[in-house]
Motif scaffolding. Structure first.
Motif, PDB file in Angstrom:
ATOM      1  N   UNK A 119       0.835  -1.197   0.000  1.00 46.76           N
ATOM      2  CA  UNK A 119       0.000   0.000   0.000  1.00 46.76           C
ATOM      3  C   UNK A 119       0.872   1.249   0.000  1.00 46.76           C
ATOM      4  N   UNK A 120       1.919   1.253   0.803  1.00 45.65           N
ATOM      5  CA  UNK A 120       2.825   2.404   0.839  1.00 45.65           C
ATOM      6  C   UNK A 120       3.546   2.590  -0.496  1.00 45.65           C
ATOM      7  N   UNK A 121       3.944   1.493  -1.131  1.00 46.22           N
ATOM      8  CA  UNK A 121       4.606   1.577  -2.436  1.00 46.22           C
ATOM      9  C   UNK A 121       3.658   2.162  -3.475  1.00 46.22           C
ATOM     10  N   UNK A 122       2.411   1.689  -3.479  1.00 44.86           N
ATOM     11  CA  UNK A 122       1.427   2.242  -4.424  1.00 44.86           C
ATOM     12  C   UNK A 122       1.253   3.738  -4.191  1.00 44.86           C
ATOM     13  N   UNK A 123       1.174   4.139  -2.934  1.00 42.21           N
ATOM     14  CA  UNK A 123       0.985   5.550  -2.606  1.00 42.21           C
ATOM     15  C   UNK A 123       2.183   6.382  -3.063  1.00 42.21           C
ATOM     16  N   UNK A 124       3.385   5.881  -2.843  1.00 42.32           N
ATOM     17  CA  UNK A 124       4.593   6.613  -3.274  1.00 42.32           C
ATOM     18  C   UNK A 124       4.640   6.764  -4.789  1.00 42.32           C
ATOM     19  N   UNK A 125       4.344   5.669  -5.502  1.00 45.96           N
ATOM     20  CA  UNK A 125       4.367   5.718  -6.970  1.00 45.96           C
ATOM     21  C   UNK A 125       3.319   6.697  -7.473  1.00 45.96           C
ATOM     22  N   UNK A 126       2.136   6.620  -6.900  1.00 46.25           N
ATOM     23  CA  UNK A 126       1.049   7.526  -7.293  1.00 46.25           C
ATOM     24  C   UNK A 126       1.442   8.979  -7.050  1.00 46.25           C
ATOM     25  N   UNK A 127       2.026   9.265  -5.903  1.00 43.36           N
ATOM     26  CA  UNK A 127       2.459  10.638  -5.593  1.00 43.36           C
ATOM     27  C   UNK A 127       3.553  11.106  -6.545  1.00 43.36           C
ATOM     28  N   UNK A 128       4.505  10.221  -6.867  1.00 48.16           N
ATOM     29  CA  UNK A 128       5.573  10.588  -7.803  1.00 48.16           C
ATOM     30  C   UNK A 128       5.026  10.866  -9.193  1.00 48.16           C
ATOM     31  N   UNK A 129       4.085  10.050  -9.650  1.00 50.19           N
ATOM     32  CA  UNK A 129       3.484  10.282 -10.969  1.00 50.19           C
ATOM     33  C   UNK A 129       2.789  11.637 -10.976  1.00 50.19           C
ATOM     34  N   UNK A 130       1.983  11.896  -9.959  1.00 48.55           N
ATOM     35  CA  UNK A 130       1.257  13.166  -9.904  1.00 48.55           C
ATOM     36  C   UNK A 130       2.218  14.353  -9.862  1.00 48.55           C
ATOM     37  N   UNK A 131       3.262  14.260  -9.063  1.00 50.33           N
ATOM     38  CA  UNK A 131       4.227  15.350  -8.947  1.00 50.33           C
ATOM     39  C   UNK A 131       4.937  15.601 -10.276  1.00 50.33           C
ATOM     40  N   UNK A 132       5.374  14.511 -10.932  1.00 48.39           N
ATOM     41  CA  UNK A 132       6.083  14.661 -12.201  1.00 48.39           C
ATOM     42  C   UNK A 132       5.177  15.223 -13.292  1.00 48.39           C
ATOM     43  N   UNK A 133       3.936  14.757 -13.342  1.00 45.30           N
ATOM     44  CA  UNK A 133       3.009  15.273 -14.365  1.00 45.30           C
ATOM     45  C   UNK A 133       2.732  16.752 -14.125  1.00 45.30           C
ATOM     46  N   UNK A 134       2.522  17.141 -12.874  1.00 40.90           N
ATOM     47  CA  UNK A 134       2.293  18.562 -12.586  1.00 40.90           C
ATOM     48  C   UNK A 134       3.517  19.395 -12.984  1.00 40.90           C
ATOM     49  N   UNK A 135       4.690  18.871 -12.717  1.00 38.53           N
ATOM     50  CA  UNK A 135       5.918  19.578 -13.093  1.00 38.53           C
ATOM     51  C   UNK A 135       6.021  19.692 -14.614  1.00 38.53           C
ATOM     52  N   UNK A 136       5.693  18.614 -15.315  1.00 40.82           N
ATOM     53  CA  UNK A 136       5.764  18.632 -16.777  1.00 40.82           C
ATOM     54  C   UNK A 136       4.763  19.613 -17.375  1.00 40.82           C
ATOM     55  N   UNK A 137       3.584  19.706 -16.778  1.00 41.62           N
ATOM     56  CA  UNK A 137       2.567  20.621 -17.297  1.00 41.62           C
ATOM     57  C   UNK A 137       2.934  22.081 -17.057  1.00 41.62           C
ATOM     58  N   UNK A 138       3.701  22.339 -16.005  1.00 43.45           N
ATOM     59  CA  UNK A 138       4.029  23.728 -15.685  1.00 43.45           C
ATOM     60  C   UNK A 138       5.378  24.182 -16.247  1.00 43.45           C
ATOM     61  N   UNK A 139       6.105  23.278 -16.921  1.00 40.64           N
ATOM     62  CA  UNK A 139       7.425  23.608 -17.454  1.00 40.64           C
ATOM     63  C   UNK A 139       7.372  23.591 -18.982  1.00 40.64           C
ATOM     64  N   UNK A 140       8.076  24.517 -19.595  1.00 39.04           N
ATOM     65  CA  UNK A 140       8.135  24.566 -21.064  1.00 39.04           C
ATOM     66  C   UNK A 140       8.921  23.365 -21.593  1.00 39.04           C
ATOM     67  N   UNK A 141       8.481  22.834 -22.728  1.00 42.01           N
ATOM     68  CA  UNK A 141       9.134  21.652 -23.311  1.00 42.01           C
ATOM     69  C   UNK A 141      10.590  21.900 -23.672  1.00 42.01           C
ATOM     70  N   UNK A 142      10.919  23.102 -24.039  1.00 39.36           N
ATOM     71  CA  UNK A 142      12.293  23.409 -24.446  1.00 39.36           C
ATOM     72  C   UNK A 142      13.249  23.384 -23.255  1.00 39.36           C
ATOM     73  N   UNK A 143      12.710  23.425 -22.080  1.00 37.18           N
ATOM     74  CA  UNK A 143      13.519  23.450 -20.864  1.00 37.18           C
ATOM     75  C   UNK A 143      14.130  22.067 -20.611  1.00 37.18           C
ATOM     76  N   UNK A 144      15.359  22.054 -20.170  1.00 45.14           N
ATOM     77  CA  UNK A 144      16.063  20.793 -19.863  1.00 45.14           C
ATOM     78  C   UNK A 144      15.380  20.045 -18.712  1.00 45.14           C
ATOM     79  N   UNK A 145      14.825  20.787 -17.780  1.00 46.90           N
ATOM     80  CA  UNK A 145      14.123  20.175 -16.647  1.00 46.90           C
ATOM     81  C   UNK A 145      12.937  19.333 -17.135  1.00 46.90           C
ATOM     82  N   UNK A 146      12.243  19.806 -18.196  1.00 48.22           N
ATOM     83  CA  UNK A 146      11.111  19.058 -18.742  1.00 48.22           C
ATOM     84  C   UNK A 146      11.584  17.693 -19.245  1.00 48.22           C
TER      85      UNK A 146
END
Length: 120
Positions: free
Chosen positions: A35-62
């Motif tokens: 359950x904890x592993x599922x929660x961590x993976x879910x949180x990481x996916x959500x965090x990364x997607x939010x970061x990708x949506x808020x960052x320009x594609x040309x940026x190295x961070x994206x």
């Protein structure tokens, strides 16, 4: 037939409880860990997607975040031993595909994120 002393009964009940704990504690701990592993993976996916949506594609961070999301999905999909994690993998893969498009569908991504948040 004699029932025995109180100490014999307490000893027997204690041994029975020890056996029950020894049998079911590992099962409980494994379920908790999954359950904890599922929660961590879910949180990481959500965090990364939010970061990708808020960052320009040309940026190295994206690019770094996108590669991290792809790697996370590959690893979790390959190591999946929990059937409750299957929806998380499926939604994560759908999010990777949606974000990789030249012009991502923001509404569709937000819907996928909402479905992901509902996963347990």
């Amino acid at each position: 037939m004699e029932l025995g002393t109180w100490s014999d009964w307490f000893e027997a009940v204690g041994e029975l409880l020890a056996v029950v704990v020894a049998l079911f504690l590992p099962v409980y701990q494994e379920r908790k860990q999954k359950r904890l592993t599922r929660q961590r993976v879910k949180n990481n996916i959500q965090r990364l997607v939010q970061s990708l949506l808020s960052t320009a594609r040309a940026n190295r961070e994206w690019e770094t975040d996108f590669q991290t999301l792809q790697t996370l999905m590959r690893l979790y999909g390959a190591l999946l031993t929990d059937e409750r994690g299957e929806p998380i993998v499926s939604l994560g893969e759908q999010l990777v595909v949606a974000i990789a498009e030249p012009s991502p569908d923001q509404a569709g991504i937000k819907d996928l994120l909402a479905e992901l948040a509902a996963c347990k």
